[in-house]
Design a protein around this motif. Structure first.
Motif, PDB file in Angstrom:
ATOM      1  N   VAL A   1      40.647  38.807  31.339  1.00 32.39           N
ATOM      2  CA  VAL A   1      41.050  37.945  32.462  1.00 32.39           C
ATOM      3  C   VAL A   1      41.894  38.689  33.495  1.00 32.39           C
TER       4      VAL A   1
ATOM      5  N   THR B   1      41.043  30.907  40.118  1.00 33.50           N
ATOM      6  CA  THR B   1      39.851  31.665  39.690  1.00 33.50           C
ATOM      7  C   THR B   1      39.763  31.720  38.166  1.00 33.50           C
ATOM      8  N   VAL B   2      40.913  31.914  37.500  1.00 34.51           N
ATOM      9  CA  VAL B   2      40.938  31.923  36.029  1.00 34.51           C
ATOM     10  C   VAL B   2      40.453  30.588  35.489  1.00 34.51           C
TER      11      VAL B   2
ATOM     12  N   ASP C   1      38.597  28.288  37.058  1.00 31.64           N
ATOM     13  CA  ASP C   1      37.194  28.032  37.404  1.00 31.64           C
ATOM     14  C   ASP C   1      36.241  28.897  36.597  1.00 31.64           C
ATOM     15  N   THR C   2      36.671  30.124  36.262  1.00 29.53           N
ATOM     16  CA  THR C   2      35.786  31.060  35.557  1.00 29.53           C
ATOM     17  C   THR C   2      35.770  30.824  34.062  1.00 29.53           C
ATOM     18  N   TYR C   3      36.953  30.596  33.482  1.00 31.07           N
ATOM     19  CA  TYR C   3      37.059  30.546  32.013  1.00 31.07           C
ATOM     20  C   TYR C   3      37.368  29.155  31.463  1.00 31.07           C
TER      21      TYR C   3
END
Length: 385
Positions: free
Chosen positions: A336, A262-263, A265-267
């Motif tokens: 984050v 998720t980290v 993909d998001t950032y």
């Protein structure tokens, strides 16, 4: 062999080695040690030549004061080059103290240069002290090859001993000193000093080659992103611990960054890499220097906590979770909310198989993920059937 021939050959060898070291420096300017050691060889050759010219009508300021200053600078440059290989921190303040000490010694040489006997004693003691410092720096060296470092240390200490013997001979034969301020019986100490200096000049370049070899070895053992042990080196260290410390209890930890995908993909992957690096840095800071830690997969780490009981290992794991959650809530301006999950198994190497311990810690890590993450699960070692 004819004494002047021995001296001439030794000085010629020192000059050639000095030239070779300077050429190495020109090829590798970052290795300043080569330049300093080349200066050492040149200072020794020039100082020795001025000493040889003492019977001729040269000003005492040249043949005594300058000559002995150059002879002292030879080991001083050796010492300066060795700092690059030492764990000794040469701070700005220590550098200033060093220059002040050199200036004071040069002043003593200047004051005593009309008295050859006194000057000989001062020079011998100063050179002996400098070579003792060289041996001390090698003791703190980052080079761990014992045969070479002990050999070079022995050469340095022999240098110091020869100089101390020379000073003692001057004192014992005070009434029978020659134009050099030395007794005739010191000829053998002078030959020994010249030969040891030549041997030192020949040995010193190996330090740089050993440092390069060490750098390449470390590079092959370290993870490029985190500078922790890579998977292969971590398990090599683990096997060594099992073999050498079979009766010392330890705790095996598997550590994983929660929701790392998720980290990413998001950032973005740049922030993901930064997260991996920051967690590694925090883990290294929180664990002891003798604990073994490595990055064994993308966002996964493993650690072996040395000589620890089960309850303390659990508390350490909980503290690691708390510190990551507290210190890595933000990366730069981005929130984050990084957390980690940990699986722990307490082992006694002579009773517990390390492969089985690894599997149990991994299963405990999975249990921590299932329990909601940001937590520690302690597994009980159950031998495989």
């Amino acid at each position: 062999m004819h004494l002047p021939t021995v001296i001439l050959l030794a000085l010629a060898t020192n000059f050639m080695v000095g030239l070779y070291l300077y050429l190495l420096y020109r090829r590798k300017p970052k290795d300043r040690c080569f330049k300093l050691w080349s200066y050492s060889c040149i200072c020794f050759v020039l100082g020795s030549m001025l000493v040889v010219l003492r019977p001729y009508q040269l000003p005492e300021l040249l043949s005594f004061f300058l000559a002995d200053c150059l002879l002292l600078l030879a080991p001083v440059y050796v010492l300066a080059g060795l700092i690059q290989f030492s764990r000794f921190r040469f701070t700005k303040q220590r550098r200033q103290y060093g220059f002040m000490t050199l200036a004071l010694v040069a002043l003593l040489f200047f004051v005593s240069h009309p008295l050859p006997g006194v000057l000989s004693i001062l020079v011998a003691l100063a050179i002996a002290f400098t070579f003792c410092l060289c041996a001390y720096l090698l003791q703190k060296s980052i080079i761990t090859e014992p045969t070479f470092t002990r050999t070079l240390q022995t050469v340095f200490l022999l240098h110091a001993m020869v100089m101390l013997i020379q000073a003692a001979l001057v004192v014992m034969n005070w009434q029978h000193l020659n134009i050099h301020g030395l007794p005739e019986s010191s000829v053998y100490t002078l030959i020994s000093h010249i030969l040891l200096t030549t041997l030192t000049a020949l040995l010193l370049p190996w330090l740089s080659f050993l440092k390069l070899e060490r750098k390449l070895t470390l590079k092959s053992q370290r993870d490029g992103l985190t500078r922790l042990a890579n998977r292969s080196h971590f398990f090599t260290q683990l096997a060594r611990y099992w073999q050498q410390h079979a009766t010392t209890p330890a705790a095996f930890m598997m550590i994983d960054i929660d929701l790392f995908k998720t980290v990413n993909d998001t950032y973005g992957h740049a922030i993901g890499d930064q997260a991996i690096s920051l967690v590694a840095k925090l883990l290294s800071k929180q664990l002891r220097s003798n604990d073994i830690i490595g990055r064994i997969g993308g966002e996964e780490y493993a650690a072996l906590l040395i000589d620890i009981d089960e309850a303390t290992a659990l508390k350490v794991g909980q503290r690691l979770c708390q510190q990551v959650a507290k210190q890595l809530e933000f990366i730069g301006d981005l929130q984050v909310n990084l957390t980690i999950s940990i699986g722990v198994v307490h082992v006694l190497p002579f009773k517990h198989d390390r492969t089985r311990a690894f599997k149990l810690a991994d299963e405990a890590l999975y249990a921590s993920k299932q329990a909601g993450r940001n937590t520690v699960t302690l597994a009980t070692y159950i031998p495989s059937p």
